[in-house]
Write a protein that holds these residues in place. Structure first.
Motif, mmCIF file in Angstrom:
data_model
loop_
_atom_site.group_PDB
_atom_site.id
_atom_site.type_symbol
_atom_site.label_atom_id
_atom_site.label_comp_id
_atom_site.label_asym_id
_atom_site.label_seq_id
_atom_site.Cartn_x
_atom_site.Cartn_y
_atom_site.Cartn_z
ATOM 1 N N ALA A 37 -13.036 -8.373 2.622
ATOM 2 C CA ALA A 37 -12.540 -7.963 1.358
ATOM 3 C C ALA A 37 -12.558 -6.478 0.893
ATOM 4 O O ALA A 37 -11.419 -5.843 0.427
ATOM 5 N N THR A 38 -13.659 -6.011 1.094
ATOM 6 C CA THR A 38 -13.706 -4.379 1.055
ATOM 7 C C THR A 38 -12.817 -3.520 2.084
ATOM 8 O O THR A 38 -12.439 -2.521 1.590
ATOM 9 N N LEU A 39 -12.852 -4.016 3.213
ATOM 10 C CA LEU A 39 -12.054 -3.472 4.330
ATOM 11 C C LEU A 39 -10.517 -3.354 3.837
ATOM 12 O O LEU A 39 -9.955 -2.430 3.977
ATOM 13 N N ASP A 40 -10.115 -4.352 3.257
ATOM 14 C CA ASP A 40 -8.634 -4.569 2.951
ATOM 15 C C ASP A 40 -8.342 -3.708 1.655
ATOM 16 O O ASP A 40 -7.062 -3.578 1.350
ATOM 17 N N ILE A 41 -9.329 -3.148 1.040
ATOM 18 C CA ILE A 41 -9.049 -2.329 0.167
ATOM 19 C C ILE A 41 -8.374 -1.030 0.416
ATOM 20 O O ILE A 41 -7.452 -0.583 -0.340
ATOM 21 N N SER A 42 -8.832 -0.574 1.462
ATOM 22 C CA SER A 42 -8.353 0.774 1.885
ATOM 23 C C SER A 42 -7.610 0.813 3.278
ATOM 24 O O SER A 42 -7.201 1.848 3.926
ATOM 25 N N ILE A 43 -7.423 -0.442 4.178
ATOM 26 C CA ILE A 43 -6.975 -0.346 5.247
ATOM 27 C C ILE A 43 -5.605 0.004 5.461
ATOM 28 O O ILE A 43 -4.975 0.448 6.423
ATOM 29 N N THR A 44 -4.661 -0.138 4.312
ATOM 30 C CA THR A 44 -3.350 0.520 3.969
ATOM 31 C C THR A 44 -3.127 1.768 3.963
ATOM 32 O O THR A 44 -2.066 2.260 3.954
ATOM 33 N N ASN A 45 -4.341 2.570 3.482
ATOM 34 C CA ASN A 45 -4.058 3.977 2.933
ATOM 35 C C ASN A 45 -3.334 4.852 4.034
ATOM 36 O O ASN A 45 -2.345 5.383 3.744
ATOM 37 N N GLN A 50 4.290 4.458 6.924
ATOM 38 C CA GLN A 50 4.992 3.457 7.980
ATOM 39 C C GLN A 50 5.632 2.213 7.219
ATOM 40 O O GLN A 50 6.563 1.849 7.296
ATOM 41 N N ILE A 51 4.555 1.680 6.266
ATOM 42 C CA ILE A 51 4.918 0.723 5.495
ATOM 43 C C ILE A 51 6.004 0.650 4.391
ATOM 44 O O ILE A 51 7.102 0.134 4.386
ATOM 45 N N GLN A 52 5.972 1.876 3.811
ATOM 46 C CA GLN A 52 7.063 2.176 2.805
ATOM 47 C C GLN A 52 8.565 2.287 3.633
ATOM 48 O O GLN A 52 9.658 1.887 3.117
ATOM 49 N N GLY A 53 8.469 3.028 4.992
ATOM 50 C CA GLY A 53 9.608 3.117 5.695
ATOM 51 C C GLY A 53 10.234 1.973 6.133
ATOM 52 O O GLY A 53 11.544 1.522 5.913
ATOM 53 N N GLN A 54 9.400 0.873 6.629
ATOM 54 C CA GLN A 54 9.862 -0.382 6.957
ATOM 55 C C GLN A 54 10.292 -1.415 5.941
ATOM 56 O O GLN A 54 11.308 -2.109 6.109
ATOM 57 N N ILE A 55 9.697 -1.432 4.604
ATOM 58 C CA ILE A 55 10.122 -2.358 3.575
ATOM 59 C C ILE A 55 10.966 -1.547 2.608
ATOM 60 O O ILE A 55 11.311 -2.240 1.574
ATOM 61 N N GLY A 56 11.518 -0.225 2.634
ATOM 62 C CA GLY A 56 12.436 0.441 1.902
ATOM 63 C C GLY A 56 11.697 0.752 0.605
ATOM 64 O O GLY A 56 12.436 0.729 -0.386
ATOM 65 N N ALA A 57 10.606 1.361 0.501
ATOM 66 C CA ALA A 57 9.930 1.668 -0.628
ATOM 67 C C ALA A 57 9.768 3.233 -0.791
ATOM 68 O O ALA A 57 9.525 3.800 0.198
ATOM 69 N N SER A 58 9.714 3.864 -2.048
ATOM 70 C CA SER A 58 9.679 5.145 -2.290
ATOM 71 C C SER A 58 8.185 5.454 -2.389
ATOM 72 O O SER A 58 7.352 4.295 -2.371
ATOM 73 N N GLY A 59 7.794 6.585 -2.387
ATOM 74 C CA GLY A 59 6.289 7.043 -2.377
ATOM 75 C C GLY A 59 5.808 6.492 -3.519
ATOM 76 O O GLY A 59 4.431 5.773 -3.408
ATOM 77 N N THR A 60 6.215 6.632 -4.529
ATOM 78 C CA THR A 60 5.578 5.971 -5.893
ATOM 79 C C THR A 60 5.632 4.383 -6.137
ATOM 80 O O THR A 60 4.608 3.957 -6.105
ATOM 81 N N GLU A 61 6.634 3.818 -5.248
ATOM 82 C CA GLU A 61 6.686 2.379 -5.351
ATOM 83 C C GLU A 61 5.747 1.786 -4.359
ATOM 84 O O GLU A 61 4.745 0.894 -4.549
ATOM 85 N N GLY A 62 5.255 2.736 -3.191
ATOM 86 C CA GLY A 62 4.337 2.245 -2.204
ATOM 87 C C GLY A 62 2.850 2.056 -2.971
ATOM 88 O O GLY A 62 1.999 1.565 -2.180
ATOM 89 N N TRP A 171 -5.540 3.651 13.141
ATOM 90 C CA TRP A 171 -5.678 3.549 14.726
ATOM 91 C C TRP A 171 -4.690 2.502 15.086
ATOM 92 O O TRP A 171 -3.724 2.472 16.030
ATOM 93 N N LEU A 172 -4.734 1.398 13.901
ATOM 94 C CA LEU A 172 -3.678 0.227 14.431
ATOM 95 C C LEU A 172 -2.166 0.583 14.325
ATOM 96 O O LEU A 172 -1.225 0.117 15.212
ATOM 97 N N THR A 173 -1.890 1.437 13.488
ATOM 98 C CA THR A 173 -0.614 1.846 13.093
ATOM 99 C C THR A 173 -0.219 2.921 14.401
ATOM 100 O O THR A 173 1.163 2.831 14.909
ATOM 101 N N GLU A 174 -0.892 3.610 14.639
ATOM 102 C CA GLU A 174 -0.443 4.504 15.684
ATOM 103 C C GLU A 174 -0.494 3.718 17.133
ATOM 104 O O GLU A 174 0.548 4.327 17.689
ATOM 105 N N ASN A 175 -1.162 2.815 17.401
ATOM 106 C CA ASN A 175 -1.411 2.239 18.556
ATOM 107 C C ASN A 175 -0.568 0.884 18.657
ATOM 108 O O ASN A 175 -0.328 0.367 19.903
ATOM 109 N N ALA A 176 -0.461 0.109 17.558
ATOM 110 C CA ALA A 176 0.088 -0.958 17.708
ATOM 111 C C ALA A 176 1.571 -1.041 16.645
ATOM 112 O O ALA A 176 2.688 -0.559 16.911
ATOM 113 N N SER A 177 1.061 -1.462 15.561
ATOM 114 C CA SER A 177 1.968 -1.531 14.261
ATOM 115 C C SER A 177 1.099 -1.799 13.069
ATOM 116 O O SER A 177 0.255 -2.404 13.153
ATOM 117 N N TRP A 178 1.825 -1.288 12.008
ATOM 118 C CA TRP A 178 1.040 -1.312 10.589
ATOM 119 C C TRP A 178 0.853 -3.024 10.256
ATOM 120 O O TRP A 178 -0.175 -3.275 9.627
#
Length: 528
Positions: A37-45, A50-62, A171-178
């Motif tokens: 639970a605590t890991l997933d608070i910040s794992i997307t930071n 990359q997530i915003q680019g893939q799902i078509g979200a702006s910086g504010t929306e992201g 690390w996951l984003t750089e070496n595999a996928s977000w």
């Protein structure tokens, strides 16, 4: 004579049995759930661009990808004790673990912003149940002489989760996928479900608790805490009360808090047991953990910002510096339970707060040339500070209340830590915005055309640019632009220094509260 009598009494007292293997499996399950639970608070930071680019979200929306998780998590945390009574601990936790697995899968498969936010809200709601219930499992399944070990395990996961999140996500984003930021949860969640099934005994559901619940307080909780979280997360970007969104949410928050207050007087068992705050020892814990939460979250935002904007570090390099504060936690893990049993909790918490203040003050000499290794010492001191301050507080929370109040106490404790963190992030954002403008204006005001030093600097810069090619007019424009960037950089460094200083002052004000704490009474370990 008094000492002899005490020894005799202690020797004559029945000794508690050690926890069984099943009890430790339950504790391991609770700690693993809290880590998820605590890991997933910040794992997307680190993965947000990359997530915003893939799902078509702006910086504010992201930003809603993180806000949605926090908003639902903070609502669920105080509801966990009630839902545990309704469904039984094993049924409730296994249901939330399955939901967390499912929503993690949906997050990883999302291709739109709406789908991602809805999945993150569901993920946060399920994850929020795992944090206070972990503390409750430890408080109810372990004997008093082994409580320190369990609370150390829980505290370690709560501290390391937010630290590891950005590093692992990067690390996951750089070496595999977000998408692996979410798919990673699937095997871990399956292991968690197996541990829950093995370690926690089944209990009968009590649907009367559901029917007779404090529904006014629950509605107020959902409105008040979710609105407060969004206000704190989005207020700075929306320019606070200049935004109709923030004004509307503030009214909803006020309505929610009024409903919670009504529930305190009308419900037989309020959803948030604010009467616990009448206990000065418990109230001191809540105030300290809120401030420490604000400091931990504030520094977790400040340090990467400084390293990125001033030192030019990327997310992975910044994460390595952040992880240094986790090293003391691993170093102290074997000896911390003994320290907590041997020494007065007031001194441990007080020492931790003093070290925390020192670590903040060690960052007051920042310059534009500061880099990652300039934070090595302060990060290590901060690591010792966090574990010494937080670990005893986890145990004191359970010891300060009656056995039937442990669930509500754990919920309020964890809710306060998260709200403190959100407030710390919001105030840090406001401080950076306001003080940067202030320092920028003050530096510009101090520079005058009559300054000999300023004239010499401008002349030298102009000559340097002219030597690289170009006429004098272009060189002068480049010099003015460079000076403006230098001023902004100096203003930013001064602002970061202000933030560390104010966080240190806030922590110093909590040190007297440590005197109100009391070391929990622990039974002697049984003979082996």
């Amino acid at each position: 004579m008094a000492n002899a009598a005490t020894v005799a009494t202690t020797q004559g007292a029945p000794q508690e049995a050690n926890a069984s293997v099943t009890d430790w499996i339950a504790v391991a399950a609770g700690s693993l759930g809290a880590l998820l639970a605590t890991l997933d608070i910040s794992i997307t930071n680190s993965a947000l661009p990359q997530i915003q680019g893939q799902i078509g979200a702006s910086g504010t929306e992201g930003t809603w990808i993180a806000t949605g998780y926090l908003m639902s998590e903070i609502v669920m945390i105080p509801l966990a004790a009630w839902l545990t009574r309704v469904f039984g601990l094993r049924r409730f936790l296994m249901g939330t673990a399955m939901a967390f697995t499912l929503f993690s899968f949906f997050c990883g498969m999302s291709s739109s912003l709406t789908g991602m936010i809805l999945a993150r809200v569901g993920q946060g709601f399920a994850g929020g149940a795992m944090i206070p219930t972990a503390q409750t499992i430890i408080g109810t399944r372990l004997p008093r002489h082994q409580m320190a070990i369990g609370m150390s395990m829980f505290g370690l996961t709560v501290l390391l989760g937010p630290l590891m999140g950005p590093v692992l996500g990067g690390w996951l984003t750089e070496n595999a996928s977000w998408r692996w930021c979410f798919f990673l949860n699937l095997p871990i969640s399956l292991a968690l479900i197996a541990l829950l099934w093995t370690g926690i005994r089944p209990e009968k559901a009590d649907l009367q608790q559901f029917i007779k619940a404090d529904w006014i307080g629950i509605l107020g909780l959902a409105l008040g805490l979710s609105s407060l979280t969004v206000i704190l997360e989005e207020g700075q970007r929306e320019h606070w009360f200049e935004s109709s969104l923030i004004v509307g949410l503030s009214l909803l928050m006020l309505l929610g808090f009024i409903l919670i207050a009504i529930g305190q007087f009308t419900a037989r068992q309020p959803i948030i047991k604010l009467s616990l705050m009448r206990n000065p020892r418990y109230a001191s814990v809540i105030l300290i953990v809120s401030t420490v939460g604000a400091a931990i979250y504030g520094i977790s935002y400040l340090l990467p910002q400084f390293l990125n904007s001033i030192a030019g570090y990327n997310a992975q390099q910044s994460g390595a510096i952040m992880l240094l504060s986790g090293v003391p936690a691993f170093m102290m893990m074997p000896i911390l339970p003994r320290l907590m049993q041997r020494y007065d909790s007031r001194w441990l918490v007080g020492t931790g707060l003093v070290l925390f203040v020192i670590s903040c003050m060690m960052s007051l000499n920042l310059t534009v040339d500061s880099v990652g290794h300039d934070f090595d010492a302060s990060q290590l001191v901060r690591g010792f500070a966090q574990i010494l301050a937080m670990m005893p507080l986890n145990q004191i929370t359970m010891a300060a209340v009656l056995p039937h109040e442990k669930g509500e106490a754990a919920g309020l404790y964890n809710m306060s830590r998260n709200i403190g963190g959100s407030i710390g992030l919001a105030l840090t954002g406001v401080l950076i915005d306001r003080r940067s403008s202030y320092h920028d204006a003050m530096i510009r005001e101090s520079l005058t055309a009559n300054s000999t030093l300023g004239q010499d600097h401008m002349a030298a810069q102009t000559a340097s640019f002219m030597s690289q090619g170009g006429d004098q007019a272009l060189a002068q424009l480049q010099t003015v632009g460079q000076l403006s960037r230098d001023i902004a950089l100096q203003a930013s460094v001064m602002t970061f220094t202000d933030c560390f200083y104010l966080l240190g002052i806030a922590l110093a004000l909590c040190i007297p509260l440590a005197l109100l704490l009391k070391k929990p009474t622990l039974a002697l370990s049984p003979a082996r």
